[in-house]
Scaffold this motif. Structure first.
Motif, short mmCIF file in Angstrom:
data_model
loop_
_atom_site.label_atom_id
_atom_site.label_comp_id
_atom_site.label_asym_id
_atom_site.label_seq_id
_atom_site.Cartn_x
_atom_site.Cartn_y
_atom_site.Cartn_z
N ALA A 285 0.85 -1.19 0.00
CA ALA A 285 0.00 0.00 0.00
C ALA A 285 0.88 1.24 0.00
N THR A 286 0.34 2.33 -0.54
CA THR A 286 1.05 3.60 -0.55
C THR A 286 0.15 4.68 0.05
N ALA A 287 0.71 5.85 0.22
CA ALA A 287 -0.06 6.99 0.71
C ALA A 287 -0.65 7.82 -0.42
N ASP A 288 -0.50 7.35 -1.65
CA ASP A 288 -1.03 8.09 -2.80
C ASP A 288 -2.56 8.18 -2.72
N PRO A 289 -3.13 9.32 -3.07
CA PRO A 289 -4.59 9.43 -3.11
C PRO A 289 -5.13 8.53 -4.21
N ILE A 290 -6.15 7.76 -3.90
CA ILE A 290 -6.75 6.84 -4.86
C ILE A 290 -8.22 7.21 -5.04
N ALA A 291 -8.59 7.45 -6.28
CA ALA A 291 -9.99 7.76 -6.59
C ALA A 291 -10.72 6.47 -6.91
N ASP A 292 -11.89 6.32 -6.33
CA ASP A 292 -12.75 5.19 -6.64
C ASP A 292 -14.17 5.71 -6.80
N MET A 293 -15.13 4.84 -6.89
CA MET A 293 -16.51 5.27 -7.14
C MET A 293 -17.09 6.10 -6.00
N ALA B 36 -6.94 -9.57 -9.58
CA ALA B 36 -6.80 -9.37 -11.02
C ALA B 36 -6.45 -7.92 -11.39
N VAL B 37 -6.98 -6.94 -10.65
CA VAL B 37 -6.80 -5.53 -11.00
C VAL B 37 -6.34 -4.75 -9.78
N PRO B 38 -5.18 -4.06 -9.86
CA PRO B 38 -4.73 -3.26 -8.71
C PRO B 38 -5.47 -1.93 -8.67
N GLY B 39 -5.86 -1.49 -7.49
CA GLY B 39 -6.51 -0.20 -7.34
C GLY B 39 -5.50 0.91 -7.13
N ASP B 40 -4.29 0.58 -6.73
CA ASP B 40 -3.24 1.56 -6.46
C ASP B 40 -2.15 1.40 -7.51
N PRO B 41 -2.22 2.16 -8.62
CA PRO B 41 -1.29 1.96 -9.73
C PRO B 41 0.14 2.39 -9.43
N ALA C 151 6.13 2.65 -12.08
CA ALA C 151 6.66 4.01 -11.96
C ALA C 151 5.57 5.05 -11.90
N HIS C 152 4.33 4.66 -12.13
CA HIS C 152 3.23 5.63 -12.17
C HIS C 152 3.06 6.29 -10.82
N THR C 153 3.04 7.59 -10.78
CA THR C 153 2.83 8.31 -9.52
C THR C 153 1.65 9.24 -9.62
N GLY C 154 0.77 8.97 -10.58
CA GLY C 154 -0.38 9.86 -10.80
C GLY C 154 -1.39 9.78 -9.69
N GLY C 155 -2.48 10.42 -9.93
CA GLY C 155 -3.56 10.47 -8.96
C GLY C 155 -4.07 11.89 -8.89
N PRO C 156 -5.17 12.09 -8.24
CA PRO C 156 -5.74 13.42 -8.20
C PRO C 156 -4.84 14.41 -7.47
N ALA C 157 -4.78 15.62 -7.95
CA ALA C 157 -3.99 16.65 -7.29
C ALA C 157 -4.65 17.05 -5.98
N MET C 158 -3.85 17.33 -5.00
CA MET C 158 -4.35 17.72 -3.69
C MET C 158 -4.09 19.22 -3.53
N THR C 159 -4.87 20.05 -4.23
CA THR C 159 -4.66 21.50 -4.20
C THR C 159 -5.91 22.20 -3.70
#
Length: 191
Positions: free
Chosen positions: A32-40, A151-156, A163-171
């Motif tokens: 797990a990471t601390a990256d923000p994860i968007a879901d439904m 089958a599918v990771p929720g935290d890319p 290497a993906h570090t995307g996710g919603p901006a926290m601004t």
């Protein structure tokens, strides 16, 4: 604004690892990471600071399941679970003792299955609302319970070779409220 998630004291986060031989120890993996994860339900973020993660249930290793199916016996364990570089990491070890474990290990070994997901209890959280009304739930106290092959990771951004570090901006300007999960669930029920 997204509908709120159902009242729950559990969360699921996913990570990835590379191929290995069956019945073997897998490479050290990010669970797990601390990256923000968007879901439904919106955006959630696990806090990865000392005191935020209760690792008491991981002391003997976390069980590895298939797709969080707690009705089945584990197919292995994640050993040496700890926070490293702001990520929850561990060393998955798959069993070769059962046909189910061997089948899962074969899928990992040939690269078909490369993803992990954790299940954790949420012990406390706080919600930030930005100037546009978007909510981010920060899970400030949590306890990992198990890891699963999925089958599918929720935290890319998690996992070996990712290497993906995307996710919603926290601004933006945020309004913060702190609410332990049981209280939040009761408030939702009353609305």
């Amino acid at each position: 604004m997204s509908p709120r998630p159902p009242a729950s004291s559990e969360i699921v986060r996913r990570a990835a690892f590379g191929p290995v031989t069956e019945g073997a120890t897998l490479p050290r993996s990010t669970l797990a990471t601390a990256d923000p994860i968007a879901d439904m339900w919106g955006v959630r973020r696990l806090v990865m600071e000392e005191g935020a993660v209760d690792l008491s249930r991981a002391e003997g290793g976390l069980p590895i399941l298939i797709a969080h199916d707690g009705a089945q016996l584990p197919i292995g364990r994640v050993e040496d679970v700890r926070i490293e570089d702001g990520r929850l990491r561990g060393t998955p070890v798959l069993s070769s003792a059962t046909a189910t474990a061997r089948d899962a290990a074969a899928l990992v070994a040939d690269g078909t299955v490369r993803d992990l997901s954790i299940r954790a209890t949420v012990d406390a959280s706080r919600t930030e609302i930005d100037e546009d009304g978007a909510e981010t739930v920060h899970v400030t106290r949590w306890t990992p319970l198990e890891a699963s092959l999925v089958a599918v990771p929720g935290d890319p951004s998690a996992g070996i070779g990712r290497a993906h570090t995307g996710g919603p901006a926290m601004t933006g300007t945020a309004t913060t409220t702190t609410t332990p999960d049981p209280l939040a669930a009761e408030l939702e029920r009353q609305q």
